[in-house]
Design a protein around this motif. Structure first.
Motif, short mmCIF file in Angstrom:
data_model
loop_
_atom_site.label_atom_id
_atom_site.label_comp_id
_atom_site.label_asym_id
_atom_site.label_seq_id
_atom_site.Cartn_x
_atom_site.Cartn_y
_atom_site.Cartn_z
N LEU A 29 61.21 26.06 67.28
CA LEU A 29 59.76 26.01 67.53
C LEU A 29 59.34 24.78 68.34
O LEU A 29 58.18 24.67 68.73
N LEU A 82 55.72 28.26 60.38
CA LEU A 82 56.79 28.68 59.49
C LEU A 82 58.05 28.45 60.30
O LEU A 82 58.22 29.03 61.37
N ILE A 93 65.03 32.64 53.65
CA ILE A 93 64.20 31.45 53.42
C ILE A 93 62.80 31.62 54.01
O ILE A 93 61.80 31.21 53.40
N GLY A 94 62.70 32.23 55.19
CA GLY A 94 61.37 32.45 55.77
C GLY A 94 60.52 33.31 54.84
O GLY A 94 59.37 32.97 54.53
N LYS A 95 61.09 34.39 54.37
CA LYS A 95 60.36 35.25 53.43
C LYS A 95 60.10 34.49 52.13
O LYS A 95 59.02 34.58 51.55
N ALA A 114 49.51 33.37 63.39
CA ALA A 114 49.74 33.91 64.73
C ALA A 114 51.23 33.78 65.01
O ALA A 114 51.80 32.69 64.87
N GLU A 118 59.00 36.22 69.46
CA GLU A 118 60.34 36.45 68.88
C GLU A 118 60.28 36.74 67.38
O GLU A 118 61.25 37.26 66.81
N ALA A 119 59.18 36.37 66.72
CA ALA A 119 59.13 36.52 65.26
C ALA A 119 58.33 37.73 64.82
O ALA A 119 58.21 37.99 63.61
N GLY A 121 58.98 40.85 64.82
CA GLY A 121 59.79 41.78 64.03
C GLY A 121 59.98 41.30 62.59
O GLY A 121 60.04 42.11 61.65
N PHE A 122 60.07 39.98 62.44
CA PHE A 122 60.21 39.39 61.09
C PHE A 122 58.96 39.69 60.25
O PHE A 122 59.06 40.18 59.11
N ILE A 126 58.75 41.99 56.79
CA ILE A 126 58.37 41.55 55.44
C ILE A 126 57.02 42.13 54.99
O ILE A 126 56.50 41.76 53.95
#
Ligand SMILES: CC(C)(COP(=O)(O)OP(=O)(O)OC[C@H]1O[C@@H](n2cnc3c(N)ncnc32)[C@H](O)[C@@H]1OP(=O)(O)O)[C@@H](O)C(=O)NCCC(=O)NCCS
Length: 141
Positions: A29, A82, A93-95, A114, A118-119, A121-122, A126
């Motif tokens: 990031l 995040l 870990i993100g979740k 926001a 790239e994120a 899909g994550f 979730i």
């Protein structure tokens, strides 16, 4: 087979700015955050109401993930960052950080953010809902 490391999730209102910066960089990031401006990074930390960390349960408890939120703890929470270090991505870990944020905030508080492209899909994976009617004024620098 290697064992998955155990993760400790905690609230760390006084997270050290260098640790915060390191995880931003390690997550990828860095180019989207003011990592060269320690004063601004410090202000981002000190004004945030919710700073959650993920640390490995091993000597030194290395920091591998951060969620930083601005919230009234009553109605809404905006997740400003995040970030999970690349070496620890894909371990839940993100979740886990977002689950911990929701647990601490409770069911009466909406959680918004926001996404970087790239994120997306994550967040879909979730179960976060897209907001077709969200608006913003973008910062100039
Ligand atoms: C995006 C990020 C926070 C996800 O954290 P993570 O710990 O790697 O993700 P998790 O292990 O919790 O993943 C949970 C699920 O989402 C999936 N997933 C993770 N990243 C994904 C992606 N980029 N696209 C699609 N699915 C993804 C995982 O495979 C996992 O699926 P499963 O339930 O089938 O196992 C992390 O990869 C990161 O810090 N990336 C770089 C910085 C960034 O983009 N931050 C978000 C800023 S908006």
């Amino acid at each position: 087979m290697t064992d998955c490391p155990r993760i400790r999730y905690s609230r760390e209102p006084r997270l050290d700015v260098s640790e915060f910066r390191r995880v931003l960089v390690e997550s990828g990031l860095g180019p989207t955050r003011p990592i060269g401006d320690k004063v601004r990074l410090n202000a981002m930390l000190s004004a945030a109401g919710l700073i959650l960390t993920a640390r490995l349960e091993q000597p030194g408890y290395p920091l591998v993930g951060v969620a930083r939120g601005i919230t009234d703890f009553s109605w809404c929470c905006y997740i400003c960052e995040l970030a999970v270090s690349a070496s620890a991505q894909g371990l839940g870990i993100g979740k886990g950080l977002l689950d911990e944020a929701r647990r601490q905030l409770g069911p009466g508080v909406s959680v918004m953010l926001a996404s970087v492209p790239e994120a997306v899909g994550f967040y879909e994976r979730i179960g976060m809902a897209r907001l077709p009617d969200a608006f913003c004024y973008r910062r100039e620098h």
